[in-house]
Design a protein around this motif. Sequence first.
Motif, PDB file in Angstrom:
ATOM      1  N   VAL A 109       0.855  -1.191   0.000  1.00  0.00           N
ATOM      2  CA  VAL A 109       0.000   0.000   0.000  1.00  0.00           C
ATOM      3  C   VAL A 109       0.889   1.238   0.000  1.00  0.00           C
ATOM      4  CG1 VAL A 109      -1.775   1.285   1.224  1.00  0.00           C
ATOM      5  CG2 VAL A 109      -1.867  -1.209   1.167  1.00  0.00           C
ATOM      6  N   SER A 110       0.918   1.918  -1.133  1.00  0.00           N
ATOM      7  CA  SER A 110       1.782   3.087  -1.325  1.00  0.00           C
ATOM      8  C   SER A 110       0.969   4.375  -1.193  1.00  0.00           C
ATOM      9  CB  SER A 110       2.403   3.038  -2.720  1.00  0.00           C
ATOM     10  OG  SER A 110       1.378   3.143  -3.710  1.00  0.00           O
ATOM     11  N   LEU A 111       1.678   5.483  -1.222  1.00  0.00           N
ATOM     12  CA  LEU A 111       1.029   6.788  -1.201  1.00  0.00           C
ATOM     13  C   LEU A 111       0.083   6.935  -2.384  1.00  0.00           C
ATOM     14  CD1 LEU A 111       1.015   9.657   0.186  1.00  0.00           C
ATOM     15  CD2 LEU A 111       2.729  10.305  -1.520  1.00  0.00           C
ATOM     16  N   ASP A 112       0.532   6.553  -3.561  1.00  0.00           N
ATOM     17  CA  ASP A 112      -0.309   6.679  -4.753  1.00  0.00           C
ATOM     18  C   ASP A 112      -1.526   5.777  -4.681  1.00  0.00           C
ATOM     19  OD1 ASP A 112       1.269   8.618  -5.899  1.00  0.00           O
ATOM     20  OD2 ASP A 112       2.445   7.215  -7.098  1.00  0.00           O
ATOM     21  N   LYS A 113      -1.373   4.589  -4.132  1.00  0.00           N
ATOM     22  CA  LYS A 113      -2.521   3.692  -4.010  1.00  0.00           C
ATOM     23  C   LYS A 113      -3.573   4.285  -3.083  1.00  0.00           C
ATOM     24  CE  LYS A 113      -3.979  -1.025  -2.975  1.00  0.00           C
ATOM     25  NZ  LYS A 113      -3.565  -2.427  -2.799  1.00  0.00           N
ATOM     26  N   LEU A 114      -3.150   4.904  -2.003  1.00  0.00           N
ATOM     27  CA  LEU A 114      -4.101   5.516  -1.076  1.00  0.00           C
ATOM     28  C   LEU A 114      -4.794   6.707  -1.725  1.00  0.00           C
ATOM     29  CD1 LEU A 114      -2.069   5.289   2.240  1.00  0.00           C
ATOM     30  CD2 LEU A 114      -4.177   4.058   1.695  1.00  0.00           C
ATOM     31  N   LYS A 115      -4.067   7.494  -2.489  1.00  0.00           N
ATOM     32  CA  LYS A 115      -4.698   8.623  -3.183  1.00  0.00           C
ATOM     33  C   LYS A 115      -5.706   8.124  -4.215  1.00  0.00           C
ATOM     34  CE  LYS A 115      -0.879  10.993  -4.216  1.00  0.00           C
ATOM     35  NZ  LYS A 115      -0.043  12.137  -4.703  1.00  0.00           N
ATOM     36  N   ASP A 116      -5.349   7.087  -4.936  1.00  0.00           N
ATOM     37  CA  ASP A 116      -6.264   6.523  -5.930  1.00  0.00           C
ATOM     38  C   ASP A 116      -7.523   5.963  -5.251  1.00  0.00           C
ATOM     39  OD1 ASP A 116      -4.541   7.168  -7.952  1.00  0.00           O
ATOM     40  OD2 ASP A 116      -3.673   5.154  -8.134  1.00  0.00           O
ATOM     41  N   PHE A 117      -7.339   5.348  -4.086  1.00  0.00           N
ATOM     42  CA  PHE A 117      -8.481   4.798  -3.358  1.00  0.00           C
ATOM     43  C   PHE A 117      -9.455   5.896  -2.943  1.00  0.00           C
ATOM     44  CE2 PHE A 117     -10.318   4.095   0.879  1.00  0.00           C
ATOM     45  CZ  PHE A 117     -11.176   3.045   0.597  1.00  0.00           C
ATOM     46  N   HIS A 118      -8.934   6.999  -2.445  1.00  0.00           N
ATOM     47  CA  HIS A 118      -9.787   8.065  -1.917  1.00  0.00           C
ATOM     48  C   HIS A 118     -10.303   9.027  -2.986  1.00  0.00           C
ATOM     49  CE1 HIS A 118      -9.471   7.343   2.386  1.00  0.00           C
ATOM     50  NE2 HIS A 118      -8.152   7.268   2.312  1.00  0.00           N
ATOM     51  N   ARG A 119      -9.655   9.092  -4.147  1.00  0.00           N
ATOM     52  CA  ARG A 119      -9.889  10.198  -5.087  1.00  0.00           C
ATOM     53  C   ARG A 119     -11.335  10.351  -5.547  1.00  0.00           C
ATOM     54  NH1 ARG A 119      -6.100  13.071  -7.619  1.00  0.00           N
ATOM     55  NH2 ARG A 119      -4.531  11.444  -7.237  1.00  0.00           N
ATOM     56  N   ARG A 120     -11.900   9.292  -6.127  1.00  0.00           N
ATOM     57  CA  ARG A 120     -13.239   9.453  -6.699  1.00  0.00           C
ATOM     58  C   ARG A 120     -14.279   9.694  -5.609  1.00  0.00           C
ATOM     59  NH1 ARG A 120     -15.985  12.207  -9.843  1.00  0.00           N
ATOM     60  NH2 ARG A 120     -17.966  11.319 -10.477  1.00  0.00           N
ATOM     61  N   ARG A 121     -14.138   9.030  -4.479  1.00  0.00           N
ATOM     62  CA  ARG A 121     -15.086   9.273  -3.380  1.00  0.00           C
ATOM     63  C   ARG A 121     -15.018  10.736  -2.954  1.00  0.00           C
ATOM     64  NH1 ARG A 121     -15.000   6.471   2.575  1.00  0.00           N
ATOM     65  NH2 ARG A 121     -12.756   6.629   2.210  1.00  0.00           N
ATOM     66  N   LEU A 122     -13.797  11.274  -2.833  1.00  0.00           N
ATOM     67  CA  LEU A 122     -13.645  12.674  -2.465  1.00  0.00           C
ATOM     68  C   LEU A 122     -14.310  13.575  -3.499  1.00  0.00           C
ATOM     69  CD1 LEU A 122     -12.343  14.931  -0.725  1.00  0.00           C
ATOM     70  CD2 LEU A 122     -10.342  14.753  -2.199  1.00  0.00           C
ATOM     71  N   GLN A 123     -14.087  13.303  -4.770  1.00  0.00           N
ATOM     72  CA  GLN A 123     -14.673  14.127  -5.822  1.00  0.00           C
ATOM     73  C   GLN A 123     -16.194  14.142  -5.733  1.00  0.00           C
ATOM     74  OE1 GLN A 123     -13.005  12.120  -9.221  1.00  0.00           O
ATOM     75  NE2 GLN A 123     -11.215  13.471  -9.336  1.00  0.00           N
ATOM     76  N   VAL A 124     -16.785  12.974  -5.547  1.00  0.00           N
ATOM     77  CA  VAL A 124     -18.249  12.878  -5.487  1.00  0.00           C
ATOM     78  C   VAL A 124     -18.799  13.596  -4.260  1.00  0.00           C
ATOM     79  CG1 VAL A 124     -20.202  11.285  -5.257  1.00  0.00           C
ATOM     80  CG2 VAL A 124     -18.308  10.725  -6.801  1.00  0.00           C
TER      81      VAL A 124
END
Length: 326
Positions: free
Chosen positions: A152-167
């Motif tokens: 679990v990398s920094l980029d993986k965590l950002k990718d996980f949270h990104r769309r939920r945050l946008q919505v």
Amino acid sequence: MGLEKKSALLEDLIKKCGGCAVVDGGFATQLENHGAAINDPLWSAVSLIKNPELIKRVHMEYLEAGADIVVTSSYQATIPGFLSRGLAIEESESLLQKSVQLAVEARDRFWDKVSKVSGHSYNRALVAASIGSYGAYLADGSEYSGNYGENVSLDKLKDFHRRRLQVLVEAGPDLLAFETIPNKLEAQACVELLEEEKVQIPAWICFTSVDGEKAPSGESFEECLEALNKSNNIYAVGINCAPPQFIENLICKFAKLTKKAIVVYPNSGEVWDGKAKQWLPSQCFGDDEFEMFATKWRDLGAKLIGGCCRTTPSTIKAISKDLKRR
């Protein structure tokens, strides 16, 4: 409305509340008190699918108890989680939007109600969109260990949270609440994501703690707060879902490490076994004790105070009654 104006709304609310605003309490706890079955990987978010009106009812109960900020039912609501239940992406995103809409509708209905009553002492509440940690999505208790594994990398965590945050941002909450963050890596991911997405909504990031001294990962809060202190997006930092007896020491610790506002909303003191999916017998604090705690926490510098798991509207009523009479 830009970031500065939205932050000013929160600052104004805190001032109107006498220097400390009240956050609501345990959402899943109150759903269960009303008979909701939430023993599910989606936890409280399953009610977004099965019983959205109950979610609105719980928001109303916390507003009636004196909450100045209501937190949405999206803590464990994630697009991957909904997809695993067979929902389409469009349905998943709609449920995330609904979590904000239900809270806003409850807030507006409550405000319309109390605005018609002369002499009321309520302020117009704000809605904070909850964003649970990656560990909450895993539903394996890792939000209380911070052990996500080396893959679990920094980029993986950002990718996980990104769309939920946008919505959630598109749904128009007043605030964003990143909750039960267990390590420095995820805190950094949240901060970078807010900047990358140019989010114009103030946020708080709450860690938890299993020893009253450090983050669950074992990292110091000095390490964890490093990126947060540099971010204009982060209005407040603090602790949620840790035992009340840890909070005094942690407020004092945070006060030395940050100039951000401090937010605290502990659980009742009971201990959650994430693997066994049950609460373990342990020291549990009642409403009278929370009332006394809240005064001390406010005097130590906390600007936002509420409750987390196993607290109820009666807990929030006790906190609100005490803070708003002084």
